[in-house]
Design an enzyme around this catalytic site. Structure first.
Site, PDB file in Angstrom:
ATOM      1  N   GLU A 103      58.663  57.614 -12.699  1.00  0.00           N
ATOM      2  CA  GLU A 103      59.070  57.780 -11.301  1.00  0.00           C
ATOM      3  C   GLU A 103      58.380  56.739 -10.417  1.00  0.00           C
ATOM      4  O   GLU A 103      59.018  56.023  -9.647  1.00  0.00           O
ATOM      5  CB  GLU A 103      58.707  59.193 -10.833  1.00  0.00           C
ATOM      6  N   HIS A 104      57.049  56.663 -10.505  1.00  0.00           N
ATOM      7  CA  HIS A 104      56.260  55.671  -9.776  1.00  0.00           C
ATOM      8  C   HIS A 104      55.603  54.751 -10.797  1.00  0.00           C
ATOM      9  O   HIS A 104      55.020  55.221 -11.773  1.00  0.00           O
ATOM     10  CB  HIS A 104      55.148  56.330  -8.948  1.00  0.00           C
TER      11      HIS A 104
END
Length: 427
Positions: free
Chosen positions: A325-326
């Site tokens: 996601e990040h």
């Protein structure tokens, strides 16, 4: 934090486990979610309120479900001026970023034919804002502002009810973002109400926003009845770090994501075993005294892994497999690696770009694909709030030029009515 090197037998099994982390999400709760969805579809408001009492321990009457303008106005008196200013600053920057994403209707001439696309906003969207363990006014801004930029007229927000008033930060954020309606309903029953519509909560065309595994499963099961943005899972962060990375910064960034909830997943891929060991020690030190120490501790214990590789090319390969996601690149010259990164919800480049800056004030959206779905999903954007319809206009003269190949292709596929519909223009 578990540390594995390429020489360890556990390296590939550990990596495989991380890569496949999103595959079984939702299966364990699907039966329960289906029963709630069916009950709301059949029972409307009565079912919604029954489940609200059962799960949230709050009794509501149908006329009390919607938040009143007076409640919204009063919320401003329960926050400080500097807090309101911070929300407005974030809103301004989120708006500025998303305005650059807007696409317009376009057309071009192909001889006498006119071809193109018309871009129109969705009529009504529902924003799900989680409750429970934290308050997320930033998610209100991130979900609602792109909708307003896209031109959505009706932006509806639902959030789990509290035994007292709804958190004032959520109400102020919703007001700043231009939310049309706010309902004190959460969980699967709220998602069902948005999708099917009830007397108290008119239906929407698309539902966006993060939620727990029950909410995510409800969105997945309702896709087709209503549009959805993505299937969101637990928060994730992967840090790719070279030998020169500051272990204090890396540990702090990993904890930044781990404090979301016990299921948050944080990973480190580095060319330095020394760095991995230092980060692991510093995580234990930095945990102490955090407001959400217990939550972050459980997330680290359950779901954190440091992978030690030999080269930066191998580190980037592992990052692409994980599709986090990040993704933070704590390396020298991070832009040199940009084209090698194929799968990530958001990229944070360099030593001084903490993921938290994008959670709040940078402007890019923080609603991002999780569980490896960054391989095929994108960050929430203005594009999620519009529909694109193709435009085709032919003159008789231009149709005559393509009539014969059109008819041939129709006959190849066995659709003679297609062929006759084109031929009829010349009969």
């Amino acid at each position: 934090m578990k540390i594995v090197t390429q020489a360890d037998r556990s390296f590939l099994p550990s990596l495989k486990k991380v890569v496949s982390r999103g595959q079984a999400a939702g299966a364990s709760v699907e039966k329960t979610v289906r029963s709630i969805l069916q009950a709301v579809e059949r029972g409307g408001d009565k079912a919604v309120l029954r489940y609200t009492k059962q799960f949230d321990k709050v009794s509501l009457k149908p006329d009390a479900v919607r938040v009143t303008p007076e409640e919204i106005n009063n919320a401003y008196f329960h926050i400080r001026k500097d807090e309101g200013d911070a929300l407005r600053l974030a809103a301004k920057r989120i708006t500025a970023f998303h305005e650059r994403q807007r696409t317009k209707t376009w057309m071009y001439q192909d001889n006498d034919a006119t071809l193109g696309q018309v871009v129109t906003p969705i009529d009504a969207i529902g924003v799900y804002v989680p409750g429970g363990k934290a308050v997320y006014p930033s998610s209100v801004l991130m979900c609602a502002i792109p909708a307003k930029v896209a031109g959505v007229r009706r932006v509806v927000m639902v959030t789990p009810p509290q035994k007292g008033p709804i958190n004032p930060y959520l109400l102020v954020a919703a007001d700043i973002a231009g939310v049309s309606e706010i309902y004190r309903i959460g969980g699967v029953q709220a998602v069902a109400a948005l999708a099917y519509g009830t007397k108290a909560i008119p239906k929407v065309d698309k539902i966006v926003g993060p939620g727990n595994i029950y909410v995510a499963t409800a969105k997945r099961l309702l896709y087709g009845t209503v549009g959805i943005d993505m299937i969101a899972g637990p928060s994730e962060l992967l840090v790719v770090a070279d030998d020169e990375a500051n272990p204090v910064h890396v540990a702090a960034d990993l904890l930044c994501e781990a404090e979301h909830d016990e299921d948050a997943q944080v990973f480190l891929v580095t060319t330095s075993e020394r760095l991995a060991k230092d980060v692991s020690k510093l995580i234990e030190q930095q945990l102490k005294g955090l407001q959400r120490e217990k939550i972050a501790s459980k997330a680290i214990a359950r779901h954190s892994v440091a992978f030690v590789v030999k080269t930066m090319d191998e580190a980037i390969d592992v990052a692409n497999q994980i599709a986090a996601e990040h993704l933070t690149l704590s390396v020298d010259n991070p832009f040199d690696y940009l084209e090698q990164i194929r799968h990530a919800g958001a990229l944070f480049l360099g030593r001084y770009t903490p993921p938290a800056v994008a959670d709040y004030v940078a402007g890019p959206n923080h609603v991002l694909p999780t569980g490896g779905s960054a391989r095929f999903f994108s960050a929430l954007s203005v594009n999620d709030y519009v529909k694109v319809s193709n435009i085709v206009h032919y003159t008789k003269q231009e149709l005559a030029k393509v009539k014969d190949p059109l008819i041939r292709l129709a006959h190849i596929e066995g659709f003679d009515a297609h062929a006759k519909s084109a031929q009829s223009r010349f009969s």
